[in-house]
Design a protein around this motif. Structure first.
Motif, PDB file in Angstrom:
ATOM      1  N   SER A 109      -2.633   3.671   6.685  1.00 23.93           N
ATOM      2  CA  SER A 109      -3.617   2.607   6.840  1.00 23.93           C
ATOM      3  C   SER A 109      -3.391   1.931   8.183  1.00 23.93           C
ATOM      4  O   SER A 109      -2.244   1.688   8.575  1.00 23.93           O
ATOM      5  N   MET A 163      -6.617   8.792   2.596  1.00 26.22           N
ATOM      6  CA  MET A 163      -6.130   9.132   1.267  1.00 26.22           C
ATOM      7  C   MET A 163      -6.003  10.648   1.131  1.00 26.22           C
ATOM      8  O   MET A 163      -6.705  11.408   1.790  1.00 26.22           O
ATOM      9  N   LEU A 170      -1.822   7.618  -0.756  1.00 28.78           N
ATOM     10  CA  LEU A 170      -2.014   7.075   0.591  1.00 28.78           C
ATOM     11  C   LEU A 170      -1.352   7.948   1.650  1.00 28.78           C
ATOM     12  O   LEU A 170      -0.198   8.347   1.507  1.00 28.78           O
ATOM     13  N   LEU A 209       0.821  -1.206   0.000  1.00 27.09           N
ATOM     14  CA  LEU A 209       0.000   0.000   0.000  1.00 27.09           C
ATOM     15  C   LEU A 209       0.858   1.261   0.000  1.00 27.09           C
ATOM     16  O   LEU A 209       0.425   2.320  -0.459  1.00 27.09           O
ATOM     17  N   LYS A 210       2.067   1.151   0.504  1.00 29.42           N
ATOM     18  CA  LYS A 210       2.969   2.300   0.566  1.00 29.42           C
ATOM     19  C   LYS A 210       3.304   2.842  -0.827  1.00 29.42           C
ATOM     20  O   LYS A 210       3.731   3.991  -0.964  1.00 29.42           O
ATOM     21  N   SER A 257       1.295   3.586  -3.152  1.00 30.04           N
ATOM     22  CA  SER A 257       0.303   4.547  -3.616  1.00 30.04           C
ATOM     23  C   SER A 257       0.704   5.963  -3.225  1.00 30.04           C
ATOM     24  O   SER A 257       0.922   6.260  -2.049  1.00 30.04           O
ATOM     25  N   ILE A 286     -10.452   3.551  -3.710  1.00 28.46           N
ATOM     26  CA  ILE A 286      -9.364   2.717  -3.207  1.00 28.46           C
ATOM     27  C   ILE A 286      -9.525   1.293  -3.717  1.00 28.46           C
ATOM     28  O   ILE A 286     -10.626   0.861  -4.077  1.00 28.46           O
ATOM     29  N   ARG A 293      -8.362   3.617   6.210  1.00 22.96           N
ATOM     30  CA  ARG A 293      -7.350   4.046   5.249  1.00 22.96           C
ATOM     31  C   ARG A 293      -7.547   5.524   4.920  1.00 22.96           C
ATOM     32  O   ARG A 293      -8.629   5.937   4.508  1.00 22.96           O
TER      33      ARG A 293
END
Length: 231
Positions: A174, A189, A171, A165-166, A168, A195, A187
């Protein structure tokens, strides 16, 4: 010796979190009617912000589930500047009364808060994990809350996905909580973009709207709020 002390301090600072998060999972008292539970929670939401705003509460993001099957009835991510500020709030007479008020609505034996730790590459059941160590500005960004069915025994693969996820650029952070039946995620954003959920069956997913404490709407099934207030 000085170099060892410096290394120890460096390691400690690298694992420190920017804030103190508490991941709440609440189950309605069986003796309490659903309408009274919902009405009471909407009053309780206001009490939470009133008690902590300006004293160390950074953000408050409750979510009432669809209350179907064996899902919990309410979850919340509550963020404080640090653990000391949290303890100071809860140590006052008003804070103690507030703590006891939970059990007017929730089953005490089933409901609890879990403090996430900084994700270090591995996951385990009944643990909570925070992906970023330097983020606490949930209020000024967009939050999605997702409830997943926990149908995996391969936590190593889930850990790799959580780590990914890092990548993105949108982001902020999370936080996940893993239980035997469900995985819960908050999460944050940077913008109002869709997402991609984790590779688990999604039970519920919601983008939390932002409202100030004085004008937030009545919250019902499948609804939540990312409260806006002065810290």
């Amino acid at each position: 010796m000085k170099s060892l002390i410096f290394i120890s301090l460096l390691l400690a600072s690298s694992s420190a979190l920017a804030s103190h998060n508490r991941f709440w999972i609440g189950y309605k008292k069986e003796s309490l009617a659903t309408d009274k539970f919902l009405n009471g929670l909407n009053v309780f939401f206001k009490e939470t912000v009133t008690l902590g705003a300006g004293k160390g509460l950074v953000s408050y993001q409750p979510y009432i589930t669809q209350m179907k099957g064996d899902t919990p009835d309410e979850i919340a991510l509550v963020t404080y500047e640090n653990e000391e500020k949290y303890k100071a709030i809860r140590g006052t007479p008003e804070g103690k009364q507030y703590g006891e008020r939970h059990w007017d609505f929730f089953e005490k034996e089933k409901s609890k808060s879990t403090v996430p730790t900084l994700f270090a590459g591995t996951l385990s059941n009944n643990g909570a994990y925070e992906l970023s160590s330097d983020f606490s500005e949930w209020q000024g960004n967009v939050t999605y809350v997702v409830l997943y069915k926990n149908q995996t025994s391969d936590l190593a693969t889930l850990a790799q996905e959580f780590e990914s996820l890092k990548k993105s650029k949108d982001l902020n952070n999370s936080i996940i909580l893993i239980t035997d039946k469900f995985v819960y995620e908050y999460r944050s954003m940077k913008k109002k973009s869709k997402i991609t959920p984790l590779a688990l069956p999604v039970v519920e997913m919601k983008r939390l709207p932002g409202f100030e404490i004085g004008n937030f709407p009545v919250t019902g099934f499948g609804e939540g709020i990312n409260f806006r207030f002065s810290k």
